[in-house]
Design a protein around this motif. Structure first.
Motif, short mmCIF file in Angstrom:
data_model
loop_
_atom_site.label_atom_id
_atom_site.label_comp_id
_atom_site.label_asym_id
_atom_site.label_seq_id
_atom_site.Cartn_x
_atom_site.Cartn_y
_atom_site.Cartn_z
N LEU A 17 -32.93 -28.26 49.42
CA LEU A 17 -32.21 -27.05 49.83
C LEU A 17 -32.53 -25.87 48.91
N VAL A 18 -32.71 -26.17 47.63
CA VAL A 18 -33.11 -25.12 46.67
C VAL A 18 -34.49 -24.61 47.04
N LEU A 19 -35.41 -25.53 47.31
CA LEU A 19 -36.77 -25.14 47.70
C LEU A 19 -36.76 -24.31 48.98
N MET A 20 -35.94 -24.72 49.93
CA MET A 20 -35.84 -23.99 51.20
C MET A 20 -35.30 -22.57 50.98
N SER A 21 -34.31 -22.42 50.13
CA SER A 21 -33.74 -21.10 49.84
C SER A 21 -34.76 -20.18 49.20
N ILE A 22 -35.45 -20.70 48.20
CA ILE A 22 -36.46 -19.89 47.51
C ILE A 22 -37.58 -19.51 48.46
N LEU A 23 -38.02 -20.46 49.27
CA LEU A 23 -39.10 -20.20 50.23
C LEU A 23 -38.70 -19.15 51.26
N CYS A 24 -37.50 -19.30 51.84
CA CYS A 24 -37.03 -18.33 52.83
C CYS A 24 -36.95 -16.92 52.25
N ASN A 25 -36.37 -16.80 51.05
CA ASN A 25 -36.24 -15.48 50.43
C ASN A 25 -37.62 -14.90 50.10
N GLY A 57 -31.25 -20.47 44.76
CA GLY A 57 -32.38 -21.02 44.03
C GLY A 57 -32.02 -21.40 42.61
N VAL A 58 -32.04 -20.43 41.71
CA VAL A 58 -31.87 -20.69 40.28
C VAL A 58 -30.50 -21.29 39.96
N MET A 59 -29.43 -20.67 40.47
CA MET A 59 -28.09 -21.16 40.12
C MET A 59 -27.83 -22.58 40.62
N VAL A 60 -28.27 -22.88 41.83
CA VAL A 60 -28.08 -24.22 42.37
C VAL A 60 -29.05 -25.21 41.71
N LEU A 61 -30.24 -24.75 41.35
CA LEU A 61 -31.20 -25.62 40.69
C LEU A 61 -30.69 -26.07 39.31
N ILE A 62 -30.09 -25.17 38.57
CA ILE A 62 -29.50 -25.53 37.28
C ILE A 62 -28.41 -26.58 37.49
N THR A 63 -27.60 -26.39 38.51
CA THR A 63 -26.57 -27.38 38.84
C THR A 63 -27.20 -28.73 39.17
N ILE A 86 -18.47 -30.64 36.56
CA ILE A 86 -17.57 -29.83 37.39
C ILE A 86 -17.87 -28.35 37.17
N VAL A 87 -18.06 -27.97 35.91
CA VAL A 87 -18.37 -26.57 35.58
C VAL A 87 -19.69 -26.15 36.22
N PHE A 88 -20.72 -27.00 36.07
CA PHE A 88 -22.03 -26.67 36.64
C PHE A 88 -21.98 -26.65 38.17
N ALA A 89 -21.21 -27.56 38.76
CA ALA A 89 -21.07 -27.57 40.22
C ALA A 89 -20.38 -26.31 40.71
N ALA A 90 -19.42 -25.80 39.93
CA ALA A 90 -18.75 -24.54 40.29
C ALA A 90 -19.75 -23.38 40.26
N ALA A 94 -20.82 -20.97 43.41
CA ALA A 94 -20.89 -19.51 43.32
C ALA A 94 -22.25 -19.00 43.77
N GLY A 95 -23.32 -19.68 43.35
CA GLY A 95 -24.67 -19.28 43.76
C GLY A 95 -24.88 -19.42 45.25
N ALA A 96 -24.38 -20.52 45.82
CA ALA A 96 -24.52 -20.75 47.26
C ALA A 96 -23.72 -19.72 48.06
N VAL A 97 -22.54 -19.37 47.58
CA VAL A 97 -21.72 -18.36 48.27
C VAL A 97 -22.43 -16.99 48.22
N TYR A 98 -23.00 -16.66 47.07
CA TYR A 98 -23.76 -15.40 46.95
C TYR A 98 -24.92 -15.38 47.94
N SER A 99 -25.66 -16.47 48.00
CA SER A 99 -26.79 -16.57 48.92
C SER A 99 -26.33 -16.43 50.38
N PHE A 100 -25.20 -17.06 50.72
CA PHE A 100 -24.68 -16.99 52.08
C PHE A 100 -24.26 -15.56 52.44
N ILE A 101 -23.58 -14.89 51.52
CA ILE A 101 -23.14 -13.52 51.79
C ILE A 101 -24.33 -12.60 52.00
#
Length: 194
Positions: A17-25, A57-63, A86-90, A94-101
């Motif tokens: 999913l990270v790869l897909m996000s980076i590729l699409c963008n 991409g980056v935020m979810v990849l770190i997670t 839990i902290v990293f998943a949060a 946040a990264g996924a929500v930013y990408s969605f918006i």
């Protein structure tokens, strides 16, 4: 119940999913499969926010990396490790929500294109997403070629990827809470014969 196996499964699911996000963008920077529009700054404004590269991409990849490491440590290392997951998943949520918006705003604004009126504009910005299914209106964009289909496909793919990322990261938050409270794996009782 081992929360480590669950963490490993979530992390492995996040990688594509990270790869897909980076590729699409990244592809959104090249409408009509040409670098010409990026050089002339004729790309959709929301692409420049890099929701798929930074957020999905980056935020979810770190997670994913951290959760993967925790999952590989057998019994998840310890409860502190699960707390940090839990902290990293949060952060991933946040990264996924930013990408969605960003994807949703990009989809609702429509592509930047050379219109019938002889200027670069976003002709679908006031259409309330009705242009997505109204194929007849797509002819308003003369250049880049098939930019409407290009933007719709990539922004929808980016939105879908970010929703799945958010769900997986939220599942890791729940998994991490169980790991912190209940322990990280089953306790095996050893029978010692004396």
């Amino acid at each position: 119940m081992c929360t480590g196996k669950c963490s490993l499964c979530i992390a492995i699911s996040l990688y594509p999913l990270v790869l897909m996000s980076i590729l699409c963008n990244t592809l959104l920077f090249f409408p009509g499969w040409s670098v010409k529009y990026v050089q002339e700054d004729h790309i959709t404004q929301e692409v420049k926010y890099m929701g798929g590269i930074i957020g999905g991409g980056v935020m979810v990849l770190i997670t994913a990396f951290y959760v993967h490491l925790i999952g590989e440590r057998g019994c998840c290392g310890n409860r502190l490790g699960m707390f940090f997951s839990i902290v990293f998943a949060a952060v991933g949520v946040a990264g996924a929500v930013y990408s969605f918006i960003v994807a949703l705003v990009g989809l609702s604004s429509g592509p930047l294109c050379f219109t019938d009126e002889g200027k670069w504009d976003t002709p679908f910005s006031n259409s309330d997403l009705s242009y997505v299914t109204n194929h007849a209106t797509w002819t308003q964009c003369k250049e880049p070629k098939e930019v409407v289909q290009f933007n719709i496909g990539l922004f929808i793919s980016l939105a879908v990827a970010s929703v799945l990322q958010a769900l997986l990261c939220a599942a890791q938050v729940i998994n991490g809470i169980f790991g912190c409270i209940c322990g990280t794996c089953n306790k095996q009782v050893l029978n010692v014969n004396i």
